[in-house]
Scaffold this motif. Sequence first.
Motif, PDB file in Angstrom:
ATOM      1  N   UNK A 167      24.165 -29.587  19.504  1.00  0.00           N
ATOM      2  CA  UNK A 167      24.201 -30.102  18.141  1.00  0.00           C
ATOM      3  C   UNK A 167      24.035 -31.597  18.003  1.00  0.00           C
ATOM      4  N   UNK A 168      23.852 -32.332  19.117  1.00  0.00           N
ATOM      5  CA  UNK A 168      23.613 -33.768  19.026  1.00  0.00           C
ATOM      6  C   UNK A 168      22.138 -34.031  18.717  1.00  0.00           C
ATOM      7  N   UNK A 169      21.898 -35.112  18.011  1.00  0.00           N
ATOM      8  CA  UNK A 169      20.533 -35.525  17.703  1.00  0.00           C
ATOM      9  C   UNK A 169      20.241 -36.795  18.492  1.00  0.00           C
ATOM     10  N   UNK A 170      19.297 -36.715  19.426  1.00  0.00           N
ATOM     11  CA  UNK A 170      18.922 -37.850  20.258  1.00  0.00           C
ATOM     12  C   UNK A 170      17.673 -38.515  19.688  1.00  0.00           C
ATOM     13  N   UNK A 171      17.627 -39.842  19.780  1.00  0.00           N
ATOM     14  CA  UNK A 171      16.452 -40.576  19.345  1.00  0.00           C
ATOM     15  C   UNK A 171      15.798 -41.265  20.531  1.00  0.00           C
ATOM     16  N   UNK A 172      14.515 -40.932  20.747  1.00  0.00           N
ATOM     17  CA  UNK A 172      13.695 -41.594  21.745  1.00  0.00           C
ATOM     18  C   UNK A 172      12.728 -42.533  21.032  1.00  0.00           C
ATOM     19  N   UNK A 173      12.076 -43.383  21.825  1.00  0.00           N
ATOM     20  CA  UNK A 173      11.110 -44.313  21.241  1.00  0.00           C
ATOM     21  C   UNK A 173       9.818 -44.314  22.050  1.00  0.00           C
ATOM     22  N   UNK A 174       8.713 -43.919  21.392  1.00  0.00           N
ATOM     23  CA  UNK A 174       7.390 -44.056  21.984  1.00  0.00           C
ATOM     24  C   UNK A 174       6.856 -45.415  21.533  1.00  0.00           C
ATOM     25  N   UNK A 175       7.119 -46.430  22.320  1.00  0.00           N
ATOM     26  CA  UNK A 175       6.790 -47.797  21.920  1.00  0.00           C
ATOM     27  C   UNK A 175       5.295 -48.063  21.928  1.00  0.00           C
ATOM     28  N   UNK A 176       4.557 -47.380  22.780  1.00  0.00           N
ATOM     29  CA  UNK A 176       3.129 -47.654  22.928  1.00  0.00           C
ATOM     30  C   UNK A 176       2.295 -46.891  21.894  1.00  0.00           C
ATOM     31  N   UNK A 177       2.596 -45.617  21.717  1.00  0.00           N
ATOM     32  CA  UNK A 177       1.889 -44.758  20.757  1.00  0.00           C
ATOM     33  C   UNK A 177       0.400 -44.665  21.039  1.00  0.00           C
ATOM     34  N   UNK A 178       0.012 -44.822  22.292  1.00  0.00           N
ATOM     35  CA  UNK A 178      -1.392 -44.744  22.664  1.00  0.00           C
ATOM     36  C   UNK A 178      -1.629 -43.853  23.885  1.00  0.00           C
ATOM     37  N   UNK A 179      -0.612 -43.083  24.242  1.00  0.00           N
ATOM     38  CA  UNK A 179      -0.746 -42.198  25.388  1.00  0.00           C
ATOM     39  C   UNK A 179      -0.364 -42.837  26.701  1.00  0.00           C
ATOM     40  N   UNK A 180       0.088 -44.083  26.662  1.00  0.00           N
ATOM     41  CA  UNK A 180       0.546 -44.763  27.870  1.00  0.00           C
ATOM     42  C   UNK A 180       2.068 -44.896  27.813  1.00  0.00           C
ATOM     43  N   UNK A 181       2.625 -45.425  28.853  1.00  0.00           N
ATOM     44  CA  UNK A 181       4.074 -45.619  28.864  1.00  0.00           C
ATOM     45  C   UNK A 181       4.808 -44.343  29.197  1.00  0.00           C
ATOM     46  N   UNK A 182       6.121 -44.425  29.156  1.00  0.00           N
ATOM     47  CA  UNK A 182       6.981 -43.292  29.496  1.00  0.00           C
ATOM     48  C   UNK A 182       8.145 -43.267  28.521  1.00  0.00           C
ATOM     49  N   UNK A 183       8.344 -42.134  27.854  1.00  0.00           N
ATOM     50  CA  UNK A 183       9.399 -42.008  26.857  1.00  0.00           C
ATOM     51  C   UNK A 183      10.656 -41.497  27.550  1.00  0.00           C
ATOM     52  N   UNK A 184      11.709 -42.310  27.524  1.00  0.00           N
ATOM     53  CA  UNK A 184      12.955 -41.945  28.208  1.00  0.00           C
ATOM     54  C   UNK A 184      14.112 -42.730  27.598  1.00  0.00           C
ATOM     55  N   UNK A 185      15.308 -42.531  28.138  1.00  0.00           N
ATOM     56  CA  UNK A 185      16.507 -43.288  27.772  1.00  0.00           C
ATOM     57  C   UNK A 185      16.813 -43.208  26.279  1.00  0.00           C
ATOM     58  N   UNK A 186      17.176 -42.025  25.787  1.00  0.00           N
ATOM     59  CA  UNK A 186      17.481 -41.882  24.361  1.00  0.00           C
ATOM     60  C   UNK A 186      18.845 -42.458  24.010  1.00  0.00           C
ATOM     61  N   UNK A 187      19.045 -42.658  22.712  1.00  0.00           N
ATOM     62  CA  UNK A 187      20.376 -42.959  22.188  1.00  0.00           C
ATOM     63  C   UNK A 187      20.799 -41.784  21.321  1.00  0.00           C
ATOM     64  N   UNK A 188      22.106 -41.639  21.149  1.00  0.00           N
ATOM     65  CA  UNK A 188      22.616 -40.574  20.279  1.00  0.00           C
ATOM     66  C   UNK A 188      22.589 -41.080  18.846  1.00  0.00           C
TER      67      UNK A 188
END
Length: 668
Positions: free
Chosen positions: A484-505
């Motif tokens: 029931x927790x909602x985690x927020x990730x960030x796709x900082x690049x938004x161009x298919x590069x980078x790695x999405x990780x380390x969410x916050x609650x």
Amino acid sequence: MKNVFQTGPMPVEVYSTTPSVVAGNPIGFCVSVTQPGPDVLVEVYRSSQLAYWDIQFGTQADLLYQGDYRTRISVREGQEPIFQVIVESLSQRIPPQVGSNGCGWTVSATWQTPKNLVSSVYIAKATQGSESSYSLFVVRSEAPGINSKVLCQLSLNTYQAYNPWGGQCFYGPPIAESDPENPPVVSFERPCSLWDYMLYDEPIVTWLEANSSVEFCTNWDVHTDPLLLTPYQLFVSCGHDEYWSGAMRNSVEAFANAGGNVLFLSGNTMYRPVDFVGLTMTRNAITWQALNRPEALTTGANWSAGRWSSPLPRRGYVVSIPDHWIFDGTKLPKGAVLGEQTGIIGYETDAATVPPSPANVVTLAEADLSEWFDQRGKAGLTAYWREQGYILSTSTTGWGQGLRSGGEPAVVQVMRNLVGRMKVRFGIVYAVQGDKLVWYRDRDQYGDGDIGVSKSIGSDGGWDKFKNIFSDETGNIYGLTTGGDLLRYRDSHRDGSGDVRDPVIAGHAIWSAFKFVFAGGDGVLYAVSTTGDLHWYKDELQPNGGSISGGATIGHGGWADYKFVFNGGGGIIYAISNGGELYWYRDSHRDGTGDVGTGRQIGASGWNKFKNVFGDSTGNLYAIDGDSGNLLRYKDTARDGTGSVDVNAGHTIGKRGWQDLTFAFSGS
């Protein structure tokens, strides 16, 4: 085009010490009078506080410049200056070759701009007795890109190229002896006519400020600061943006390559190359073509047609690709004419038909101007992808005509579409393949096409363990855990590069009680409870998590009966019943108040056959066919509940395998 307007000096003259100023910093005004006498009142107004002569493109272009622009501008009734000061009248010397060397006048008044002053176009007015003159400057944001992701550039270089004050510009005067093939030098440190601003840029500036959050700069700012565009998502060029330096082109191209979108609301754009030493501008070649760097390599179109020595008839664009997203909501079919009522085809135009142009440029609408005799050609409303960014050109100096005095409805709707979509990175689709998060880009955004090959951006795995995943239009990706927790990730690049990780609650526990959860743009989250109510939340996006507030009920009962409920952007919510009908709703308030109310059916039965359906913020509806495994794109072109979306009219943009994805959702 030649011009023959007043070369000065007039009884009172003024210019600012710099073309722009960052809010919180000082700017000076240099004033001179021909007859010392009464003191001079210096006032500063925002451009929107002034009234401008409603200039229509029905007369002969080179005649428009013959009058004194000062008689065509006034302060609107009831408007008070933002700043004012009285200064001593001083007659300042006009040095030889002032057109190229500048005036060098003493600063008469200095304004310490407030730190919180809104980024906008400002006008300094100097008045002695019954005589007044004006100087335009821009206030740039102290915190670029924080309050707006849209940056609009004024065509200041063009103002000065056509500014003959002191007897010199790139076109004379005297007109009979001017030689555009022998380029002169001009200084920005002198009074400047506002004709070009009033003719081309002002209606665009006024529309943008009334309809969107926007910040401003000048050509000179883009030339001097290579990082100026970095905080923004959309760069807008205004009106008659003819004169560009190599540094300006490099900055805009790098911006687009990295994912920024570029909108040229201009004609004769980038035709001539210039360079700067301080505030002195030199035209260093006849055209960019002569330097083997045609303007189309940046804009998508080259200069094509011009008509300035005879009256200009009202012309518009003939629509070539009506299902392109820029025409959403206009109801214009193929062959219909856009902008003829107000005459958006201006004195000079560009077209992709003049080579060379980018190989992937698309002409969305076109006007045949073969009967013009100053320069026969075409006008082409063009677009192309430049690596990660989208570049679109309206290719006419007259685009602002369609926005004056309330605007021509179809032109206004196209503007809404252009700014609304291009101020974010669009066409992004996320999916979970196996346990990995992947990224796609739907580049075409109309008709058929291929969404392309996925790129892995979540290599840590575990993405298949979520109960639900969704995204907003800014790169935030939300994962709802089984706990029931909602985690927020960030796709900082938004161009298919980078790695999405380390969410916050972002939210705790309660989210497991919802059947549907999805983003609605601008930090709004919607959730449908198992009891059937629609709830509104706001994610304030605090970096330490736990930032979701609200929880207001904005829809009462029945929402849990739908098979799918998903985002449509701008407060639009789509729902598909178990019987297969597609419904449209709108949250008009978007602040947790009001009631979403009764939906409108915009699609007949059959929508329940899909394994998954999701939408983006621009009217695209994506559906995964569980039988074929194909990804289909539909378009709600009306976006107001009046249209009809045929379930049998989808475009296949991804073939097979989509039914095996654990999740698929829009990132736009």
